[in-house]
Enzyme design. Structure first.
Site, short mmCIF file in Angstrom:
data_model
loop_
_atom_site.label_atom_id
_atom_site.label_comp_id
_atom_site.label_asym_id
_atom_site.label_seq_id
_atom_site.Cartn_x
_atom_site.Cartn_y
_atom_site.Cartn_z
N LYS A 199 11.32 -11.85 17.09
CA LYS A 199 10.75 -12.63 15.99
C LYS A 199 9.26 -12.90 16.21
O LYS A 199 8.51 -13.07 15.25
CB LYS A 199 11.48 -13.96 15.82
CG LYS A 199 13.00 -13.86 15.65
CD LYS A 199 13.42 -13.28 14.32
CE LYS A 199 14.85 -13.59 13.92
NZ LYS A 199 15.89 -13.03 14.80
C1 LIG Z 1 17.12 -12.45 14.55
C2 LIG Z 1 17.73 -11.61 15.61
C3 LIG Z 1 18.51 -10.48 15.33
C4 LIG Z 1 18.86 -10.09 13.90
O1 LIG Z 1 17.73 -9.66 13.18
P1 LIG Z 1 17.77 -9.67 11.56
O2 LIG Z 1 16.41 -9.30 11.15
O3 LIG Z 1 18.17 -11.04 11.16
O4 LIG Z 1 18.81 -8.65 11.18
C5 LIG Z 1 18.97 -9.71 16.37
N1 LIG Z 1 18.71 -10.05 17.66
C6 LIG Z 1 17.97 -11.12 17.98
C7 LIG Z 1 17.75 -11.44 19.40
C8 LIG Z 1 17.46 -11.94 16.97
O5 LIG Z 1 16.72 -13.01 17.30
#
Ligand SMILES: *Cc1c(COP(=O)(O)O)cnc(C)c1O
Length: 493
Positions: free
Chosen positions: A110
């Site tokens: 993120k």
């Molecule tokens: C948010 C997240 C995901 C999922 O990603 P999306 O964009 O919501 O599909 C997978 N792994 C981790 C570690 C995340 O923080």
């Protein structure tokens, strides 16, 4: 470049307005009206740095930004923030290539978007001549909250309000959020799951009465979730980058396809991979990997989206989601940009938690997407085995991707080189990782981090050091029904 709502009833916007707004007034999501084409000269591209890539990929999506303005945002987001000098290393292990997206400040992918997005947002506000304070609402299954609190920490002209499901995020994530020290930070756990938080958040964002009171006090809402197109765009960059790295090291011939496997929850990350393909990255299959909450697997395999099912809290908590917001964008694109079809499907979802797509969308899915899932035992055994065999350590989310890709390759015999999105540092989910590799647990998750460090020798991410000693600032747990009132209260409405 205009941005349109997937539901077709809200005005078109330029990118600045779309980023400020977050979600469209008809409850739709903003999408670019077209996909700019990359200059696919891979021998040139494979020599660029990550930041140069970001400039090249993002510029056509952000025509309101001058080259200098965009460069300043990119420098601010990535300079000195990443523990890996390449920013996104591509590491070969287990027969695949791991696109390591977790070397930023909060140790999950993120950060890739949430370091850049606040800079795009504040620049957008300046360009639009808005005097307002932007109130960023975030509902999070764990990692978006930590990354958004870091990305927006003390950013002038913003307040950030985070809601996470009580007891359903990892202890490390919870500590990261509860100790957030930005003077503009507000954090609450809510009694409910992530879908509850996200649904109520969307209602708050579209509440006309609240909007009026906000405007009177000089506030406006935005969202930092992947509903905001400002989150999606920065994520396209690393898929283009990943492909170029494979070309540079001779793992694929320029122009030949790679498969991309993404552990998915809200469908934002894999949607960005789809956007990269639309821009001209040679992608074979997009493999969507789910945990035991496998609503996306079932959808991609059958064309029926059915959220009426048991919800599980798993050892990959950031993927514990049953309502995947960004799927709406894919439906829009696969339906040839038909907002009436999207509205009909989303109404069915709101009314009965279920919809079935038409032939055109199903054909589009089949042409490009594959899907599978892994349960908790499979996740742990995949982590344990790859560590034992090759001393490569994955986190639980990444392991879902690895396992699903492996199943896919075995079942189909598809030998196309594969990029697997590696979405979090193993240290962020230390207890599950320790268990997977047969390591004793510490007295608490923070001690387990130390033990994991002793065992593997891999450095502990900066953002996870000394977590235990930090001061807990945000202690409140609230009911879902009180989210709106709590927001009004803290803004003095
Ligand atoms: C948010 C997240 C995901 C999922 O990603 P999306 O964009 O919501 O599909 C997978 N792994 C981790 C570690 C995340 O923080």
């Amino acid at each position: 470049m205009n941005y349109k709502s997937t539901r077709g009833l809200a005005p078109q916007m330029n990118v600045c307005q779309a980023i400020i707004k977050g979600i469209a007034s008809d409850k739709g999501l903003y999408v670019p009206e077209s996909f700019p084409k990359l200059d696919a000269d891979w021998s040139r591209l494979s020599k660029l740095s990550y930041k140069e890539f970001a400039q090249e990929v993002l510029a056509p999506y952000l025509p309101e930004f001058s080259a200098q303005e965009l460069k300043a945002c990119i420098d601010g987001a990535y300079d000195g923030k990443y523990s890996a000098k390449e920013i996104v290393p591509v590491v070969k292990a287990g027969g695949a290539y791991f696109l390591e997206l977790y070397h930023g400040p909060t140790a999950a992918f993120k950060d890739m978007a949430l370091q850049l997005m606040p800079r795009l947002l504040t620049e957008s506000i300046r360009k639009e001549g808005e005097e307002k304070t932007v109130v960023i609402l975030v509902s999070t299954s764990g990692d978006t909250g930590t990354a958004a609190l870091k990305g927006f920490e003390n950013v002038p002209g913003t307040q950030i309000v985070v809601f996470f499901p009580d007891g359903a995020v990892s202890p490390v994530q919870e500590q990261q959020m509860r100790t957030a020290s930005g003077s503009n930070a507000h954090v609450f756990s809510i009694m409910g799951n992530f879908d509850d938080a996200q649904t109520t958040q969307k209602q708050i964002l579209n509440d006309p009465e609240l909007a009026e009171k906000m405007a009177a006090k000089g506030y406006t809402f935005s969202a930092a979730n992947s509903m905001n197109v400002g989150r999606l765009l920065p994520q396209i960059v690393y898929y283009v980058w990943g492909y170029a790295q494979l070309v540079a090291r001779g793992a694929v011939k320029a122009g030949d396809p790679v498969n991309i496997c993404v552990p998915s929850g809200n469908f934002g990350n894999i949607l960005s991979a789809y956007y990269a393909k639309q821009m001209g990255v040679p992608v074979g299959r997009l493999i969507c990997a789910s945990n035991k909450n496998k609503v996306l697997t079932d959808f991609i395999n059958t064309g029926v989206y059915d959220a009426n099912r048991e919800f599980y809290i798993t050892n990959s908590p950031s993927m514990d989601i049953l309502i995947s917001s960004n799927l709406e964008r894919l439906l829009y694109h696969l339906a040839g940009g038909d907002p009436a079809e999207v509205r009909s499907l989303m109404d069915q979802l709101a009314d009965c938690g279920k919809y079935t797509v038409g032939d055109q969308v199903k054909k589009g899915l089949d042409a490009l997407f594959s899907a599978g899932y892994a349960d908790e035992a499979e996740i742990e055994s995949a982590i344990g085995k790859l560590y034992k065999d090759e001393h490569y350590l994955m986190d639980t989310h990444t392991a879902v991707g690895y396992k699903v890709w492996k199943d896919y390759a075995e079942k189909t015999g598809d030998r196309t080189p594969a990029l697997i999105a590696s979405t979090a540092s193993p240290y962020k989910f230390a207890a599950s990782i320790a268990e997977s590799i047969g390591l004793e647990q510490g007295a608490d998750p923070f001690e387990t981090i130390e033990l994991l460090n002793k065992e593997t020798g891999a450095p502990v991410p900066e953002g996870l050091k000394n977590l235990k000693a930090r001061k807990v600032i945000h202690k409140e747990a609230i009911k879902r029904q009180d989210m709106k009132q709590r927001v009004a209260q803290l803004l003095g409405l």
